[in-house]
Design a protein around this motif. Structure first.
Motif, PDB file in Angstrom:
ATOM      1  N   GLN A 138      43.237  40.837 -29.097  1.00 37.84           N
ATOM      2  CA  GLN A 138      42.086  40.848 -28.182  1.00 37.84           C
ATOM      3  C   GLN A 138      41.556  39.445 -27.916  1.00 37.84           C
ATOM      4  N   VAL A 160      39.078  43.077 -23.629  1.00 41.33           N
ATOM      5  CA  VAL A 160      39.128  44.487 -24.016  1.00 41.33           C
ATOM      6  C   VAL A 160      38.884  45.327 -22.762  1.00 41.33           C
ATOM      7  N   ALA A 161      38.977  46.636 -22.899  1.00 44.18           N
ATOM      8  CA  ALA A 161      38.876  47.522 -21.732  1.00 44.18           C
ATOM      9  C   ALA A 161      37.492  47.530 -21.099  1.00 44.18           C
ATOM     10  N   ASP A 162      36.452  47.623 -21.935  1.00 44.44           N
ATOM     11  CA  ASP A 162      35.100  47.775 -21.401  1.00 44.44           C
ATOM     12  C   ASP A 162      34.094  47.423 -22.487  1.00 44.44           C
ATOM     13  N   ALA A 215      34.528  49.300 -25.804  1.00 48.41           N
ATOM     14  CA  ALA A 215      35.624  48.752 -26.609  1.00 48.41           C
ATOM     15  C   ALA A 215      35.197  47.435 -27.254  1.00 48.41           C
ATOM     16  N   ASP A 254      43.737  47.502 -19.175  1.00 48.33           N
ATOM     17  CA  ASP A 254      42.699  47.792 -20.168  1.00 48.33           C
ATOM     18  C   ASP A 254      42.203  46.529 -20.859  1.00 48.33           C
ATOM     19  N   SER A 255      42.126  45.445 -20.098  1.00 46.68           N
ATOM     20  CA  SER A 255      41.625  44.175 -20.623  1.00 46.68           C
ATOM     21  C   SER A 255      40.713  43.497 -19.615  1.00 46.68           C
ATOM     22  N   SER A 285      42.090  43.983 -15.395  1.00 49.94           N
ATOM     23  CA  SER A 285      41.520  45.299 -15.075  1.00 49.94           C
ATOM     24  C   SER A 285      42.603  46.368 -14.950  1.00 49.94           C
TER      25      SER A 285
END
Length: 153
Positions: free
Chosen positions: A91, A110-112, A115, A60-61, A57
């Protein structure tokens, strides 16, 4: 490997930053034979490396779905091409070829969700030979990876 080697491995799985002196004390050795055992475990490949356990978190993962992938009926070349492409994707944290259906299990970071949607549509579904991708979202981590020897003390 004897009981002391397993104790060393367990302690290092729990805290890879232990000093040799602290590790030796925990397993009941003096520092010199402890270090000799650790170096031997590294040399023979039981200990493959050391790394930090990161919280995605902050990087961005933090969104980490699993995806199962079924390939189209194809040949060995198609499977090896798919595997090479997956292995090159930053990723994809883990990729496992499975027996039966589906063919692969991937752990992705991934970020969210936005993404992930982009990664899913623009990358994952376009990999060679992909017939179907199914996404699995984790509701709750009941038991995380605590190491191979956790609970075997």
């Amino acid at each position: 490997m004897d009981r002391i080697d397993r104790m060393i491995l367990h302690e290092l799985e729990q805290d890879g930053r232990l000093t040799n002196a602290d590790l030796a004390a925990k397993v009941g050795l003096t520092p010199t034979p402890c270090l000799r055992r650790v170096r031997n475990l590294e040399r023979i490949g039981v200990i493959r490396g050391y790394r930090a356990d990161l919280d995605g978190s902050f990087l961005d993962s933090g969104f980490q779905p699993f995806a199962t992938v079924a390939l189209k009926q194809g040949d060995w070349h198609l499977m090896t091409e798919f595997e090479a492409k997956v292995a090159a994707l930053p990723q994809v944290l883990e990729a496992h070829r499975l027996f039966g259906d589906p063919d692969y299990l991937l752990r992705i970071a991934v970020a969210d969700i936005t993404a992930y949607e982009r990664f899913y549509a623009e990358t994952l579904c376009r990999l060679p030979g992909v017939a179907q991708v199914t996404t699995h979202l984790t509701m709750k981590v009941v038991k995380g990876n605590r190491g191979l020897l956790a609970g075997h003390e």
